[in-house]
Scaffold this motif. Structure first.
Motif, PDB file in Angstrom:
ATOM      1  N   THR A  91     -67.780  16.106  43.731  1.00 45.62           N
ATOM      2  CA  THR A  91     -68.617  15.055  44.331  1.00 45.62           C
ATOM      3  C   THR A  91     -69.660  14.615  43.317  1.00 45.62           C
ATOM      4  O   THR A  91     -70.117  15.423  42.513  1.00 45.62           O
ATOM      5  CB  THR A  91     -69.423  15.614  45.524  1.00 45.62           C
ATOM      6  OG1 THR A  91     -68.667  16.630  46.136  1.00 45.62           O
ATOM      7  CG2 THR A  91     -69.766  14.549  46.517  1.00 45.62           C
ATOM      8  N   ALA A 143     -64.401  11.130  41.542  1.00 45.96           N
ATOM      9  CA  ALA A 143     -64.783  12.024  42.655  1.00 45.96           C
ATOM     10  C   ALA A 143     -63.784  11.955  43.809  1.00 45.96           C
ATOM     11  O   ALA A 143     -63.888  12.732  44.757  1.00 45.96           O
ATOM     12  CB  ALA A 143     -66.181  11.662  43.150  1.00 45.96           C
ATOM     13  N   ASN A 163     -71.451  19.127  51.732  1.00 46.97           N
ATOM     14  CA  ASN A 163     -72.316  18.275  50.900  1.00 46.97           C
ATOM     15  C   ASN A 163     -72.864  17.042  51.634  1.00 46.97           C
ATOM     16  O   ASN A 163     -73.720  16.332  51.118  1.00 46.97           O
ATOM     17  CB  ASN A 163     -71.597  17.857  49.607  1.00 46.97           C
ATOM     18  CG  ASN A 163     -70.271  17.127  49.864  1.00 46.97           C
ATOM     19  OD1 ASN A 163     -70.120  16.451  50.873  1.00 46.97           O
ATOM     20  ND2 ASN A 163     -69.326  17.258  48.945  1.00 46.97           N
ATOM     21  N   SER A 172     -64.829  13.017  47.745  1.00 46.19           N
ATOM     22  CA  SER A 172     -64.933  14.454  48.020  1.00 46.19           C
ATOM     23  C   SER A 172     -66.111  14.822  48.931  1.00 46.19           C
ATOM     24  O   SER A 172     -66.736  15.874  48.765  1.00 46.19           O
ATOM     25  CB  SER A 172     -64.976  15.257  46.722  1.00 46.19           C
ATOM     26  OG  SER A 172     -63.769  15.087  46.001  1.00 46.19           O
ATOM     27  N   VAL A 173     -66.390  13.943  49.894  1.00 46.34           N
ATOM     28  CA  VAL A 173     -67.400  14.296  50.899  1.00 46.34           C
ATOM     29  C   VAL A 173     -66.811  15.389  51.794  1.00 46.34           C
ATOM     30  O   VAL A 173     -65.647  15.318  52.190  1.00 46.34           O
ATOM     31  CB  VAL A 173     -67.784  13.069  51.760  1.00 46.34           C
ATOM     32  CG1 VAL A 173     -68.686  13.471  52.926  1.00 46.34           C
ATOM     33  CG2 VAL A 173     -68.473  12.017  50.892  1.00 46.34           C
TER      34      VAL A 173
END
Ligand code: PGA
Length: 253
Positions: free
Chosen positions: A178, A172, A219, A214-215
């Motif tokens: 994510t 991720a 999200n 991948s924040v």
């Protein structure tokens, strides 16, 4: 159980010192740290001291991305925890997957780094996470247990006050993929269970377990709605003021 949310930006090797200082100034102007949340940024080594000066009084804390386990000595090119504290750091990221895979860092070395960070009065952010192949072979929890227990070897319960665990599935990180909130929550709950076995349930309930990989502003709110997710370690989305501010100011959904 309310844990203080931690949102940390890992700038990796993206911002030279001058840019890091300018960026930090913009961040301090643009951002008010919300109540109950702690904001941390992790510039590269040469920018730490200058960024520390900018952050004074802002409520934003400083982290380093790496450390050498020895207190001092003939280790050309390395930086000790004492030096990081002196430069104004409060946190140190240890065991990031880019260091595990790109620089051959083992669980044993990561443990020595973590112990050195604690010994110097800084707080470690211990990163653990499985690769895609490990997840597909259903080895996720086994890998997490190994990295967690080896990383925390010889660490006493009192030392865990303020220590942070970052669950960062390797697949991720920097991929735009994510973990779903459910996938992340499953691993976070498992980590808290392991910590409970090691340090007791009450202590485990106080330890922050943040998610990374991948924040982004889209999200963050969903991830934070999960009960064992206590914040985020943010890479790509932390190097822009707008996206990082939005992440810091997330609303749970
Ligand atoms: P990413 O990185 O947010 O760009 O996926 C996270 C990290 O490496 O800590």
């Amino acid at each position: 159980m309310s844990r203080f949310t931690l949102i940390a930006g890992n700038w990796k090797m993206f911002k030279p010192p001058r840019e890091a200082v300018q960026f930090s100034r913009r961040l301090v102007e643009a951002m008010e740290v919300p109540k109950g949340r702690e904001v941390v940024i992790a510039p590269a080594f040469p920018a730490l001291a200058a960024v520390a000066a900018v952050l004074q009084g802002s409520g934003i804390s400083l982290a380093a991305q790496n450390v050498h386990p020895a207190p001092r000595g003939a280790f050309t090119g390395e930086v000790s925890a004492e030096m990081l504290r002196d430069a104004g750091c409060r946190y140190v990221i240890v065991g990031h997957s880019e260091r595990r895979s790109g620089f051959g860092e083992t669980d044993e070395l990561i443990n020595r780094k973590l112990v050195a960070v604690l010994a110097s009065g800084l707080k470690p952010i211990l990163c653990i996470g499985e690769t895609l192949a490990e997840r597909e072979r259903e080895k996720t929890l086994e890998i997490i247990a190994r990295q967690l227990n080896a990383g925390l070897k010889n660490v006493a319960p009192d030392d865990m006050e303020g220590a942070v665990i970052a669950y960062e599935p390797v697949w991720a990180i920097g991929t735009g993929k994510t973990a779903t909130p459910g996938q992340a929550q499953e691993v976070h709950a498992f980590i808290r269970g392991e910590l409970g076995g090691k340090y007791g349930t009450a202590a485990a309930r106080r330890i922050r377990i943040v998610y990374g990989g991948s924040v982004n502003p889209g999200n963050m709110g969903q991830l934070m709605a999960e009960k064992d997710i206590d914040g985020a370690l943010v890479g790509g989305a932390s190097i822009e003021v707008a996206s990082f501010s939005q992440i810091v100011n997330y609303a749970e959904v």
